[in-house]
Design a protein around this motif. Structure first.
Motif, mmCIF file in Angstrom:
data_model
loop_
_atom_site.group_PDB
_atom_site.id
_atom_site.type_symbol
_atom_site.label_atom_id
_atom_site.label_comp_id
_atom_site.label_asym_id
_atom_site.label_seq_id
_atom_site.Cartn_x
_atom_site.Cartn_y
_atom_site.Cartn_z
ATOM 1 N N LEU A 1 0.821 -1.203 0.000
ATOM 2 C CA LEU A 1 0.000 0.000 0.000
ATOM 3 C C LEU A 1 0.856 1.254 0.000
ATOM 4 O O LEU A 1 0.417 2.310 -0.423
ATOM 5 C CB LEU A 1 -0.904 -0.028 1.227
ATOM 6 C CG LEU A 1 -2.124 0.857 1.240
ATOM 7 C CD1 LEU A 1 -3.026 0.504 0.078
ATOM 8 C CD2 LEU A 1 -2.876 0.688 2.532
ATOM 9 N N LYS A 2 2.103 1.175 0.441
ATOM 10 C CA LYS A 2 2.977 2.334 0.524
ATOM 11 C C LYS A 2 3.397 2.855 -0.842
ATOM 12 O O LYS A 2 3.818 3.988 -0.971
ATOM 13 C CB LYS A 2 4.222 1.981 1.337
ATOM 14 C CG LYS A 2 3.927 1.686 2.783
ATOM 15 C CD LYS A 2 5.180 1.318 3.525
ATOM 16 C CE LYS A 2 4.858 0.955 4.967
ATOM 17 N NZ LYS A 2 6.063 0.545 5.692
ATOM 18 N N PHE B 1 1.535 3.416 -3.454
ATOM 19 C CA PHE B 1 0.476 4.074 -4.193
ATOM 20 C C PHE B 1 0.025 5.364 -3.516
ATOM 21 O O PHE B 1 0.277 5.579 -2.343
ATOM 22 C CB PHE B 1 -0.720 3.133 -4.335
ATOM 23 C CG PHE B 1 -0.365 1.838 -4.984
ATOM 24 C CD1 PHE B 1 -0.059 1.784 -6.327
ATOM 25 C CD2 PHE B 1 -0.309 0.675 -4.250
ATOM 26 C CE1 PHE B 1 0.279 0.606 -6.929
ATOM 27 C CE2 PHE B 1 0.035 -0.520 -4.840
ATOM 28 C CZ PHE B 1 0.330 -0.549 -6.187
ATOM 29 N N LYS B 2 -0.659 6.173 -4.265
ATOM 30 C CA LYS B 2 -1.225 7.417 -3.751
ATOM 31 C C LYS B 2 -2.324 7.078 -2.743
ATOM 32 O O LYS B 2 -3.265 6.361 -3.064
ATOM 33 C CB LYS B 2 -1.812 8.212 -4.911
ATOM 34 C CG LYS B 2 -2.541 9.458 -4.521
ATOM 35 C CD LYS B 2 -3.145 10.115 -5.748
ATOM 36 C CE LYS B 2 -4.069 11.224 -5.361
ATOM 37 N NZ LYS B 2 -4.764 11.776 -6.511
ATOM 38 N N LYS B 3 -2.204 7.586 -1.540
ATOM 39 C CA LYS B 3 -3.184 7.297 -0.497
ATOM 40 C C LYS B 3 -4.160 8.457 -0.371
ATOM 41 O O LYS B 3 -3.765 9.620 -0.388
ATOM 42 C CB LYS B 3 -2.505 7.066 0.841
ATOM 43 C CG LYS B 3 -1.683 5.808 0.896
ATOM 44 C CD LYS B 3 -1.078 5.635 2.264
ATOM 45 C CE LYS B 3 -0.163 4.434 2.281
ATOM 46 N NZ LYS B 3 0.523 4.283 3.557
ATOM 47 N N TYR C 1 -7.083 9.721 2.209
ATOM 48 C CA TYR C 1 -7.607 9.495 3.549
ATOM 49 C C TYR C 1 -8.996 10.095 3.691
ATOM 50 O O TYR C 1 -9.292 11.151 3.177
ATOM 51 C CB TYR C 1 -6.693 10.118 4.600
ATOM 52 C CG TYR C 1 -5.352 9.453 4.684
ATOM 53 C CD1 TYR C 1 -5.188 8.293 5.416
ATOM 54 C CD2 TYR C 1 -4.254 9.977 4.009
ATOM 55 C CE1 TYR C 1 -3.950 7.666 5.494
ATOM 56 C CE2 TYR C 1 -3.025 9.363 4.080
ATOM 57 C CZ TYR C 1 -2.883 8.211 4.826
ATOM 58 O OH TYR C 1 -1.661 7.607 4.886
ATOM 59 N N VAL D 1 -9.555 4.439 4.451
ATOM 60 C CA VAL D 1 -8.373 4.862 3.710
ATOM 61 C C VAL D 1 -8.487 4.222 2.333
ATOM 62 O O VAL D 1 -8.788 3.048 2.220
ATOM 63 C CB VAL D 1 -7.085 4.375 4.404
ATOM 64 C CG1 VAL D 1 -5.877 4.772 3.595
ATOM 65 C CG2 VAL D 1 -6.994 4.915 5.804
ATOM 66 N N ALA E 1 -6.572 3.741 -1.557
ATOM 67 C CA ALA E 1 -5.338 3.894 -2.307
ATOM 68 C C ALA E 1 -5.624 3.605 -3.769
ATOM 69 O O ALA E 1 -6.351 2.680 -4.090
ATOM 70 C CB ALA E 1 -4.276 2.943 -1.790
ATOM 71 N N SER E 2 -5.087 4.407 -4.648
ATOM 72 C CA SER E 2 -5.244 4.171 -6.080
ATOM 73 C C SER E 2 -4.263 3.098 -6.503
ATOM 74 O O SER E 2 -3.061 3.223 -6.280
ATOM 75 C CB SER E 2 -4.966 5.446 -6.873
ATOM 76 O OG SER E 2 -5.903 6.426 -6.567
ATOM 77 N N ALA F 1 -9.655 10.103 -6.303
ATOM 78 C CA ALA F 1 -8.838 9.042 -6.881
ATOM 79 C C ALA F 1 -8.723 9.185 -8.404
ATOM 80 O O ALA F 1 -7.690 8.885 -8.978
ATOM 81 C CB ALA F 1 -9.419 7.684 -6.540
#
Length: 92
Positions: A3-4, A6-8, A10, A15, A17-18, A90
Protein backbone atom coordinates in the motif's frame (compact mmCIF):
# COMPACT_ATOMS: atom_id res chain seq x y z
CA UNK A 1 2.70 -4.55 -4.20
CA UNK A 2 2.31 -2.85 -0.90
CA UNK A 3 0.00 0.00 0.00
CA UNK A 4 2.98 2.33 0.52
CA UNK A 5 3.75 2.44 -3.20
CA UNK A 6 0.48 4.07 -4.19
CA UNK A 7 -1.22 7.42 -3.75
CA UNK A 8 -3.18 7.30 -0.50
CA UNK A 9 -6.47 9.10 -0.03
CA UNK A 10 -7.61 9.50 3.55
CA UNK A 11 -11.15 9.85 4.76
CA UNK A 12 -12.59 9.88 8.26
CA UNK A 13 -14.14 6.45 7.76
CA UNK A 14 -11.71 4.62 5.50
CA UNK A 15 -8.37 4.86 3.71
CA UNK A 16 -8.31 4.43 -0.06
CA UNK A 17 -5.34 3.89 -2.31
CA UNK A 18 -5.24 4.17 -6.08
CA UNK A 19 -3.92 0.99 -7.59
CA UNK A 20 -2.45 0.93 -11.05
CA UNK A 21 -1.62 -2.74 -11.53
CA UNK A 22 -5.01 -4.36 -11.06
CA UNK A 23 -8.39 -3.25 -12.36
CA UNK A 24 -11.43 -3.29 -10.12
CA UNK A 25 -12.62 -2.30 -6.69
CA UNK A 26 -11.19 -4.07 -3.67
CA UNK A 27 -12.79 -3.64 -0.24
CA UNK A 28 -10.82 -4.64 2.84
CA UNK A 29 -12.61 -4.97 6.16
CA UNK A 30 -10.04 -5.97 8.81
CA UNK A 31 -11.03 -8.85 11.05
CA UNK A 32 -9.51 -7.20 14.12
CA UNK A 33 -11.68 -4.10 13.58
CA UNK A 34 -14.89 -5.96 12.63
CA UNK A 35 -14.80 -9.35 14.41
CA UNK A 36 -18.23 -10.47 13.12
CA UNK A 37 -18.47 -11.69 9.54
CA UNK A 38 -21.99 -10.27 9.35
CA UNK A 39 -20.65 -6.75 9.82
CA UNK A 40 -17.83 -7.24 7.31
CA UNK A 41 -20.24 -8.55 4.67
CA UNK A 42 -22.73 -5.75 5.32
CA UNK A 43 -20.03 -3.14 4.76
CA UNK A 44 -18.87 -4.80 1.54
CA UNK A 45 -22.44 -5.03 0.19
CA UNK A 46 -23.12 -1.39 1.05
CA UNK A 47 -19.93 -0.15 -0.61
CA UNK A 48 -20.52 -2.21 -3.76
CA UNK A 49 -24.07 -0.89 -3.97
CA UNK A 50 -22.90 2.72 -3.66
CA UNK A 51 -20.21 2.25 -6.28
CA UNK A 52 -22.68 0.76 -8.76
CA UNK A 53 -25.08 3.66 -8.05
CA UNK A 54 -22.37 6.20 -8.93
CA UNK A 55 -21.70 4.48 -12.29
CA UNK A 56 -18.00 4.23 -11.50
CA UNK A 57 -16.23 2.18 -14.17
CA UNK A 58 -12.65 1.18 -13.32
CA UNK A 59 -11.34 0.65 -16.85
CA UNK A 60 -7.89 2.16 -16.38
CA UNK A 61 -7.15 1.61 -12.67
CA UNK A 62 -8.35 -0.04 -9.50
CA UNK A 63 -9.27 1.27 -6.07
CA UNK A 64 -8.59 -0.45 -2.76
CA UNK A 65 -10.73 0.70 0.17
CA UNK A 66 -9.61 -0.13 3.70
CA UNK A 67 -12.56 0.43 6.00
CA UNK A 68 -12.19 1.92 9.47
CA UNK A 69 -14.36 1.31 12.52
CA UNK A 70 -16.63 4.36 12.16
CA UNK A 71 -18.10 3.26 8.82
CA UNK A 72 -20.90 1.20 10.40
CA UNK A 73 -22.28 4.30 12.13
CA UNK A 74 -22.95 6.05 8.81
CA UNK A 75 -26.31 5.90 7.13
CA UNK A 76 -26.54 5.21 3.40
CA UNK A 77 -26.55 8.87 2.32
CA UNK A 78 -23.49 9.78 4.41
CA UNK A 79 -21.62 6.71 3.15
CA UNK A 80 -22.60 7.61 -0.43
CA UNK A 81 -21.16 11.12 -0.03
CA UNK A 82 -17.93 9.80 1.53
CA UNK A 83 -17.31 7.22 -1.18
CA UNK A 84 -18.27 9.62 -3.96
CA UNK A 85 -15.74 12.19 -2.68
CA UNK A 86 -12.98 9.57 -2.46
CA UNK A 87 -13.73 8.32 -5.98
CA UNK A 88 -13.48 11.87 -7.35
CA UNK A 89 -10.12 12.38 -5.59
CA UNK A 90 -8.84 9.04 -6.88
CA UNK A 91 -9.77 9.81 -10.49
CA UNK A 92 -7.90 13.12 -10.42
Amino acid sequence: MSLKQFKKIYSSNFVAASLTGKLGIFVSTPKNVFPKAVDRNKIKRRIKSIIFDTDFNPDSFGIKLIVRKDFLALNYKEAYNEINAVMKKAVL
